[in-house]
Write an enzyme that holds these catalytic residues in place. Structure first.
Site, PDB file in Angstrom:
ATOM      1  NE  ARG A  81      -4.196  -1.488  -0.057  1.00 14.01           N
ATOM      2  CZ  ARG A  81      -4.343  -2.558  -0.827  1.00 14.01           C
ATOM      3  NH1 ARG A  81      -3.337  -2.912  -1.633  1.00 14.01           N
ATOM      4  NH2 ARG A  81      -5.445  -3.271  -0.824  1.00 14.01           N
ATOM      5  CB  SER A  82       4.348   1.904  -0.810  1.00 14.77           C
ATOM      6  OG  SER A  82       4.508   1.186  -2.029  1.00 14.77           O
TER       7      SER A  82
ATOM      8  CB  SER B 226       0.152  -0.660  -8.249  1.00 10.24           C
ATOM      9  OG  SER B 226       0.674  -1.925  -7.898  1.00 10.24           O
TER      10      SER B 226
ATOM     11  CB  THR C 296       2.612 -11.809 -12.242  1.00  8.17           C
ATOM     12  OG1 THR C 296       2.697 -10.907 -11.124  1.00  8.17           O
ATOM     13  CG2 THR C 296       3.389 -11.248 -13.413  1.00  8.17           C
TER      14      THR C 296
ATOM     15  CG  HIS D 291      -4.541  -3.305  -9.256  1.00 12.79           C
ATOM     16  ND1 HIS D 291      -3.200  -3.136  -9.514  1.00 12.79           N
ATOM     17  CD2 HIS D 291      -4.661  -3.358  -7.918  1.00 12.79           C
ATOM     18  CE1 HIS D 291      -2.542  -3.101  -8.363  1.00 12.79           C
ATOM     19  NE2 HIS D 291      -3.402  -3.241  -7.385  1.00 12.79           N
ATOM     20  NE  ARG D 292      -9.138  -7.596 -14.568  1.00 12.37           N
ATOM     21  CZ  ARG D 292      -9.671  -8.805 -14.502  1.00 12.37           C
ATOM     22  NH1 ARG D 292     -10.912  -8.944 -14.044  1.00 12.37           N
ATOM     23  NH2 ARG D 292      -8.985  -9.862 -14.885  1.00 12.37           N
TER      24      ARG D 292
END
Length: 400
Positions: free
Chosen positions: A232-233, A236, A254, A271-272
């Protein structure tokens, strides 16, 4: 053509009046910005802002030769006062072309948001595109086979506009992309420059005069980047941000689907939802063939899950298998991956966890994973032009 930027900020300027945020507090000196306005060859003014006459004087210019004033977006607040001697500002209907006596041609570009973009061609054939805040060309409204020499746009607010121009061939490696309409969405100074450089863009201070067609200052986008960080940094988000101004990105996930794990499914869905609609997704840990192919930018998220899959496949969790042949087999997998990164022709951004700074795992397999991830990160980073560590949402450049 020469373009003088009388202002480069958002419509409310930077810092914004009465805004207590950290970005506004840090926006002083060269990082303070008036609302964006452009003076082209001293004869064409794109957007009229308060104090334009004094801004031009500070830049060593005069508005006395302006023959056309064009507005690009609705202006909030009280009506602007038109300085004496300036033509009345107008907005040109979409698709309409103007021919100025100075040899400049202007075409109004339709947008997907309120406002109008302007494509300006100079007497010597240089072409620039100016987009208002929050706007992107609608469909194929901008571009052409020859592309633009300069684009001035809201890169921070609408990176997808830049991606669309790249997809259409309107922005190429030699296009000077200048970020304007800059507000407090990104801290000013080094952080702003870093984010823009990753998108192949740059910012200039108010009053700067740029030569259209001179691309010596166009930043080089790192071809291979490793983004490290803890849980959670924001690692991404940082990786995705680096490619959101590019079209047709291939997202190599992945982690797999993990059927039945609802918490994991919610992570994948989050994410999507962040990804641009033009991106494609490949659920795979077979990264070497992807790196060997020519193609659009590749985002790998993440190497730590790739390592988990690789250790599963070689039986690395079993002490006896690890001592017998598992360690050798895993080293070979890592070598194949890093060799592929070294040889790839694609733009690659990879994400990995930085796990070696916390509590020592209680199990031998946990310590093995921690150690092997450290080795993988080190080997992968050695093949990258840029390495970034993300801590509490702040990106620290370790290389590049």
């Amino acid at each position: 053509m020469e373009v003088t930027l009388l202002g480069t900020g958002a419509p409310a300027g930077l810092p914004r009046p009465d805004c207590p945020c950290a970005a506004c507090a840090a926006a002083h000196g060269p990082d303070a910005r008036a609302a964006t306005a452009l003076l082209v060859d001293g004869t064409l003014l794109l957007d009229l802002t308060p104090g334009a006459v004094f801004a031009a004087a500070r830049a060593g210019q005069s508005l006395g030769g302006v023959r056309q004033v064009l507005l690009s977006h609705p202006h909030d607040g009280p009506p602007l006062e038109v300085p004496a001697g300036l033509p009345q500002p107008v907005r040109v209907p979409d698709g309409r072309e103007l021919a100025l006596l100075t040899g400049h041609r202007v075409r109004a570009v339709a947008l997907d948001a309120p406002g109008t973009g302007y494509e300006v061609s100079g007497p010597d054939g240089q072409r620039l595109l100016y987009l208002p805040p929050g706007g992107a060309p609608a469909g194929t409204a901008a571009g052409g086979a020859t592309g633009y020499d300069m684009v001035l746009a809201d890169v921070v607010g609408r990176p997808d506009a830049l991606a669309g121009l790249r997809a259409a061939g309107a922005v190429g490696p030699t296009t000077d992309v200048v970020a304007v309409h800059l507000g407090h969405d990104v801290p000013p100074g080094a952080e702003l420059r870093r984010r823009l450089a990753a998108a192949g863009a740059r910012a200039v201070p108010d009053g700067a005069t740029l030569v259209v067609g001179a691309y010596e200052d166009v930043p080089d986008v790192p071809r291979r980047t490793l983004v490290l960080g803890g849980a959670r940094s924001g690692k991404s988000v940082e990786a995705e941000r680096r490619l959101e101004a590019f079209p047709d990105v291939l997202y190599a996930a992945t982690g797999g689907s993990r059927a039945g794990d609802t918490e994991w499914a919610s992570r994948v869905a989050a994410h999507r939802e962040r990804r641009p609609g033009s991106w494609r997704t490949a659920e795979t840990c077979d990264l070497v063939p992807l790196l060997a192919e020519d193609g659009p930018p590749l985002l790998v998220d993440c190497l730590s899950l790739w390592l988990t899959d690789a250790m599963d496949s070689v039986g690395a969790w079993d002490d006896a298998v690890w001592a017998d042949e598992g360690e050798r087999a895993l080293r070979e997998r890592v070598r194949e991956l890093t060799d592929a990164v070294r040889a790839t022709r694609r733009t690659v951004v990879a994400v990995s966890n930085e796990v070696g700074s916390g509590i020592v795992p209680a199990t031998a397999s946990g310590r093995r994973y921690r150690d092997e991830l450290g080795r993988l990160n080190t080997a992968f980073a050695a093949e990258c032009e840029q390495v970034v560590l993300v801590v509490a949402g702040q990106a620290l450049v370790l290389r590049g």
